[in-house]
Write a protein that holds these residues in place. Structure first.
Motif, PDB file in Angstrom:
ATOM      1  N   THR A  52       4.443  45.029  11.785  1.00 46.78           N
ATOM      2  CA  THR A  52       4.893  44.449  10.517  1.00 46.78           C
ATOM      3  C   THR A  52       6.212  43.706  10.673  1.00 46.78           C
ATOM      4  O   THR A  52       6.702  43.124   9.695  1.00 46.78           O
ATOM      5  N   ASN A  53       6.783  43.725  11.858  1.00 48.70           N
ATOM      6  CA  ASN A  53       7.967  42.906  12.146  1.00 48.70           C
ATOM      7  C   ASN A  53       7.570  41.511  12.630  1.00 48.70           C
ATOM      8  O   ASN A  53       8.424  40.735  13.036  1.00 48.70           O
ATOM      9  N   GLU A  54       6.260  41.233  12.585  1.00 47.88           N
ATOM     10  CA  GLU A  54       5.752  39.913  12.922  1.00 47.88           C
ATOM     11  C   GLU A  54       4.897  39.396  11.771  1.00 47.88           C
ATOM     12  O   GLU A  54       4.207  40.175  11.107  1.00 47.88           O
ATOM     13  N   MET A  55       4.953  38.101  11.535  1.00 46.44           N
ATOM     14  CA  MET A  55       4.127  37.497  10.494  1.00 46.44           C
ATOM     15  C   MET A  55       3.486  36.226  11.044  1.00 46.44           C
ATOM     16  O   MET A  55       4.159  35.381  11.637  1.00 46.44           O
ATOM     17  N   VAL A  56       2.175  36.112  10.854  1.00 46.98           N
ATOM     18  CA  VAL A  56       1.440  34.920  11.261  1.00 46.98           C
ATOM     19  C   VAL A  56       1.288  34.009  10.054  1.00 46.98           C
ATOM     20  O   VAL A  56       0.847  34.450   8.986  1.00 46.98           O
ATOM     21  N   VAL A  57       1.658  32.744  10.215  1.00 41.68           N
ATOM     22  CA  VAL A  57       1.534  31.752   9.146  1.00 41.68           C
ATOM     23  C   VAL A  57       0.479  30.731   9.576  1.00 41.68           C
ATOM     24  O   VAL A  57       0.544  30.190  10.679  1.00 41.68           O
ATOM     25  N   MET A  58      -0.500  30.471   8.689  1.00 37.65           N
ATOM     26  CA  MET A  58      -1.578  29.533   8.998  1.00 37.65           C
ATOM     27  C   MET A  58      -1.741  28.533   7.858  1.00 37.65           C
ATOM     28  O   MET A  58      -1.469  28.848   6.693  1.00 37.65           O
ATOM     29  N   TRP A  59      -2.194  27.325   8.200  1.00 33.42           N
ATOM     30  CA  TRP A  59      -2.486  26.305   7.199  1.00 33.42           C
ATOM     31  C   TRP A  59      -3.404  25.240   7.791  1.00 33.42           C
ATOM     32  O   TRP A  59      -3.751  25.304   8.978  1.00 33.42           O
ATOM     33  N   SER A  60      -3.795  24.280   6.959  1.00 30.06           N
ATOM     34  CA  SER A  60      -4.692  23.214   7.401  1.00 30.06           C
ATOM     35  C   SER A  60      -4.114  21.862   7.005  1.00 30.06           C
ATOM     36  O   SER A  60      -3.371  21.753   6.022  1.00 30.06           O
ATOM     37  N   THR A  61      -4.480  20.837   7.774  1.00 29.26           N
ATOM     38  CA  THR A  61      -4.090  19.469   7.430  1.00 29.26           C
ATOM     39  C   THR A  61      -5.258  18.526   7.688  1.00 29.26           C
ATOM     40  O   THR A  61      -6.191  18.849   8.433  1.00 29.26           O
ATOM     41  N   GLU A  62      -5.164  17.345   7.083  1.00 27.92           N
ATOM     42  CA  GLU A  62      -6.231  16.347   7.237  1.00 27.92           C
ATOM     43  C   GLU A  62      -6.140  15.647   8.587  1.00 27.92           C
ATOM     44  O   GLU A  62      -7.155  15.325   9.204  1.00 27.92           O
ATOM     45  N   HIS A  63      -4.918  15.423   9.057  1.00 25.42           N
ATOM     46  CA  HIS A  63      -4.711  14.701  10.304  1.00 25.42           C
ATOM     47  C   HIS A  63      -4.015  15.600  11.325  1.00 25.42           C
ATOM     48  O   HIS A  63      -3.376  16.589  10.979  1.00 25.42           O
ATOM     49  N   ASN A  64      -4.121  15.238  12.568  1.00 24.61           N
ATOM     50  CA  ASN A  64      -3.481  15.994  13.640  1.00 24.61           C
ATOM     51  C   ASN A  64      -1.960  15.937  13.490  1.00 24.61           C
ATOM     52  O   ASN A  64      -1.395  14.905  13.136  1.00 24.61           O
ATOM     53  N   ASP A  65      -1.308  17.072  13.743  1.00 25.50           N
ATOM     54  CA  ASP A  65       0.141  17.132  13.614  1.00 25.50           C
ATOM     55  C   ASP A  65       0.653  18.374  14.327  1.00 25.50           C
ATOM     56  O   ASP A  65      -0.130  19.258  14.701  1.00 25.50           O
ATOM     57  N   SER A  66       1.960  18.472  14.491  1.00 25.26           N
ATOM     58  CA  SER A  66       2.576  19.670  15.058  1.00 25.26           C
ATOM     59  C   SER A  66       2.494  20.815  14.060  1.00 25.26           C
ATOM     60  O   SER A  66       2.240  20.608  12.865  1.00 25.26           O
ATOM     61  N   SER A  67       2.726  22.026  14.558  1.00 24.51           N
ATOM     62  CA  SER A  67       2.731  23.220  13.715  1.00 24.51           C
ATOM     63  C   SER A  67       4.145  23.802  13.733  1.00 24.51           C
ATOM     64  O   SER A  67       4.584  24.376  14.731  1.00 24.51           O
ATOM     65  N   VAL A  68       4.860  23.659  12.610  1.00 22.37           N
ATOM     66  CA  VAL A  68       6.267  24.057  12.546  1.00 22.37           C
ATOM     67  C   VAL A  68       6.502  24.878  11.283  1.00 22.37           C
ATOM     68  O   VAL A  68       6.028  24.522  10.202  1.00 22.37           O
ATOM     69  N   VAL A  69       7.238  25.994  11.430  1.00 22.32           N
ATOM     70  CA  VAL A  69       7.665  26.808  10.294  1.00 22.32           C
ATOM     71  C   VAL A  69       9.182  26.880  10.296  1.00 22.32           C
ATOM     72  O   VAL A  69       9.801  27.165  11.326  1.00 22.32           O
ATOM     73  N   GLU A  70       9.790  26.611   9.149  1.00 26.50           N
ATOM     74  CA  GLU A  70      11.229  26.806   8.951  1.00 26.50           C
ATOM     75  C   GLU A  70      11.408  27.994   8.011  1.00 26.50           C
ATOM     76  O   GLU A  70      10.776  28.040   6.947  1.00 26.50           O
ATOM     77  N   TYR A  71      12.257  28.956   8.379  1.00 23.07           N
ATOM     78  CA  TYR A  71      12.430  30.127   7.519  1.00 23.07           C
ATOM     79  C   TYR A  71      13.873  30.616   7.538  1.00 23.07           C
ATOM     80  O   TYR A  71      14.640  30.345   8.477  1.00 23.07           O
ATOM     81  N   HIS A  72      14.235  31.355   6.466  1.00 27.19           N
ATOM     82  CA  HIS A  72      15.587  31.900   6.329  1.00 27.19           C
ATOM     83  C   HIS A  72      15.529  33.067   5.354  1.00 27.19           C
ATOM     84  O   HIS A  72      14.470  33.369   4.774  1.00 27.19           O
ATOM     85  N   THR A  73      16.644  33.743   5.159  1.00 25.69           N
ATOM     86  CA  THR A  73      16.680  34.928   4.288  1.00 25.69           C
ATOM     87  C   THR A  73      17.377  34.663   2.959  1.00 25.69           C
ATOM     88  O   THR A  73      17.787  35.599   2.268  1.00 25.69           O
ATOM     89  N   GLY A  74      17.506  33.418   2.594  1.00 24.60           N
ATOM     90  CA  GLY A  74      18.117  33.083   1.313  1.00 24.60           C
ATOM     91  C   GLY A  74      19.204  32.039   1.427  1.00 24.60           C
ATOM     92  O   GLY A  74      19.471  31.287   0.489  1.00 24.60           O
ATOM     93  N   ASP A  75      19.847  31.985   2.579  1.00 24.11           N
ATOM     94  CA  ASP A  75      20.863  30.970   2.837  1.00 24.11           C
ATOM     95  C   ASP A  75      20.215  29.862   3.659  1.00 24.11           C
ATOM     96  O   ASP A  75      19.939  30.023   4.843  1.00 24.11           O
ATOM     97  N   ASN A  76      19.952  28.745   3.006  1.00 23.66           N
ATOM     98  CA  ASN A  76      19.224  27.667   3.686  1.00 23.66           C
ATOM     99  C   ASN A  76      20.139  26.612   4.300  1.00 23.66           C
ATOM    100  O   ASN A  76      19.743  25.462   4.492  1.00 23.66           O
ATOM    101  N   SER A  77      21.366  27.020   4.604  1.00 24.96           N
ATOM    102  CA  SER A  77      22.241  26.110   5.331  1.00 24.96           C
ATOM    103  C   SER A  77      21.698  25.911   6.745  1.00 24.96           C
ATOM    104  O   SER A  77      20.995  26.778   7.281  1.00 24.96           O
TER     105      SER A  77
END
Length: 518
Positions: A52-77
């Motif tokens: 539970t200290n790991e999370m898998v994020v999945m999604w779909s797109t129409e065209h080919n692209d990179s797979s990138v996730v940006e995350y933070h704990t509330g401070d988005n600086s």
């Protein structure tokens, strides 16, 4: 009650219309995005990794692209936003849907923390809306939403999405197979439609699944392997390895594929070997994860009127393979779907009821909660399939379940209507002697109860004089303390009634007798 139900139904209808309007606007927006060259992520959903200290994020797109996730704990600086890259696969079988699937693994997450995230491709212009999730804290109460057999035709789907993201803070959702009806139908259009409809909840609450018979259909099998990522498994998943386990709070969840017993029988020995190994390991960690809960699509016991179903047969294939193992390793609960009905059993083994209660059960309790898809097919149980059947719902309502795990000994199960949220069934299950059921065990309570254990720890950590106020100021463990008080009174009364005999016995044992003169 009638007025309340009517209001709930009106609200659900309004919500359904609102979701439809949002979908229409979203579809319109997608056309604009396509014209502008933007590749907007869609159908975002998350699930636990190996822990539970790991999370898998999945999604779909129409065209080919990179797979990138940006995350933070509330401070988005900029210095506090972490960026993680993952994998992209092309799936041409999704001819009428989005053909590029993306997967990113977030690791080293902290328990009990709320994380905010967005997904995107290589360009920041393609970034999605911001979502959030909370990692489980093993010291807190856990709540799980459980249902089976739910698709795009389920009338109550908008309500389920609303409920999952409402006031009840669910740790995760378990969908017990038969997803979308079916993922591969209309060349993937139905799979896209389903994950679009559940995105609002599945992007915020880990959406854990197991395969049902519909996921084994030719056009849906590869869809399932690509759209879902099981904890600790390769992705895209392998068809001969569709089972996993994960520890969440106080529970060791085992999620299996019962379809191996009916399709590729070459996998039977493989899953049985894996189960033995997993259950062996789970029993060595019973102190940390005392509850063992199995999620399966096909039930071991059921009372459906359709006698062609495996769970109604004297020599059930699923029961023959699994029941002895579950009994030997002390599996507390088995949840299943497949039958579009609701049923709960007493603790049972080999068709024999082991107790007509849920206090320290010495056998597995089975729960069938597969009626979320009853708009597709409704099944009835006009009479109990055996003395082990404790409760069968006569209602044709779509229902979902909530499993509350309070601590190592107490869990609470309830079933609610998915259109009116009315309570249809509820039970406490108390288990103080976790472990294999084939070993005879007697629960002997601590005479001072949980309060006594906490008091002793307090005394060890403190140099203060003994403080007995701890016992009557704490409200827990009331039953044990009443028991101690009752036995103390009984012993005192016994002493008063037989004090002369007791004193004579003490005198004979401890007072030195003078020798008589010859």
């Amino acid at each position: 009650m009638i007025m309340g139900n009517f209001t709930s139904l009106k609200y659900a209808c309004f919500l359904s219309c609102l979701v439809g309007c949002v979908g229409a606007l979203s579809a319109k927006g997608n056309k604009v995005d396509k014209i502008n060259g933007r590749n907007i992520p869609q159908q975002v959903h998350i699930g636990f990794g190996e822990t539970t200290n790991e999370m898998v994020v999945m999604w779909s797109t129409e065209h080919n692209d990179s797979s990138v996730v940006e995350y933070h704990t509330g401070d988005n600086s900029d210095e506090n936003v972490k960026t993680v890259r993952g994998n992209t696969v092309y799936f041409p079988e999704n001819a009428n849907g989005l053909q590029f699937f993306h997967r990113v693994l977030l690791s080293k997450l902290q328990p009990g923390v709320k994380y905010y995230y967005a997904v995107r491709g290589e360009k920041r212009e393609s970034i999605s809306d911001q979502f959030s999730f909370v990692t489980p804290d093993s010291n807190e109460k856990q709540i799980f939403m459980i249902y089976g057999d739910m698709g795009t035709m389920t009338k109550s789907l908008p309500f389920i999405v609303y409920e999952a993201t409402g006031e009840t803070k669910y740790t995760s959702i378990f969908h017990l197979g038969d997803i979308a009806y079916d993922l591969g139908r209309e060349n993937g259009a139905i799979g896209d439609k389903f994950f679009t409809k559940v995105e609002r909840m599945a992007a915020r609450i880990p959406y854990m699944t197991i395969p049902g018979d519909h996921e084994m259909f030719p056009k849906s099998k590869n869809q399932y392997l690509h759209r879902i990522s099981n904890p600790g498994k390769e992705w895209p998943m392998r068809p001969e390895d569709l089972w996993y386990s994960v520890n969440i709070g106080k529970v060791h969840f085992i999620c299996i594929s019962t379809e191996v017993f009916f399709t590729n029988k070459m996998n039977i020995q493989k899953i049985m070997d894996w189960l033995v190994q997993d259950l062996e390991e789970a029993n060595t960690q019973r102190q940390k994860y005392p509850w063992i809960v199995v999620m399966a699509h096909r039930p071991l016991y059921c009372s459906t009127d359709d006698k062609n179903e495996d769970c109604t047969k004297a020599h059930s294939v699923v029961r023959t393979h699994l029941e002895d193992m579950f009994y030997f390793y002390g599996v507390d609960l088995v949840f299943s779907g497949h039958q579009h009905m609701y049923e709960r059993t007493w603790p049972v083994y080999k068709n024999r009821v082991l107790a007509y209660n849920y206090l320290d059960p010495r056998g597995t309790v089975h729960i069938v909660i597969g009626n979320m898809g009853n708009v597709y097919l409704t099944e009835k149980g006009s009479k109990p399939g055996g003395p082990w059947s404790s409760f069968i719902s006569r209602s044709e309502h779509e229902m979902y379940g909530r499993l509350y795990v309070y601590n190592s000994t107490h869990i609470y199960w309830e079933v609610r209507g998915a259109q009116d949220n009315d309570l249809y069934d509820s039970r406490w299950i108390i288990q103080r002697i976790h472990g294999p059921f084939n070993k005879s065990s007697i629960f002997i309570p601590d005479p001072l109860g949980a309060a006594g254990a906490a008091w002793r720890r307090q005394q060890e950590d403190s140099s203060d004089f003994i403080n007995l106020r701890f016992f009557y100021m704490n409200g827990d463990d009331y039953t044990n303390r009443i028991t101690v008080l009752t036995f103390t009174v009984i012993i005192l009364l016994f002493g008063l009634c037989f004090k002369k005999k007791i004193l004579n016995i003490v005198r004979l044992c401890f007072v030195k007798q003078e020798s008589l003169p010859k």
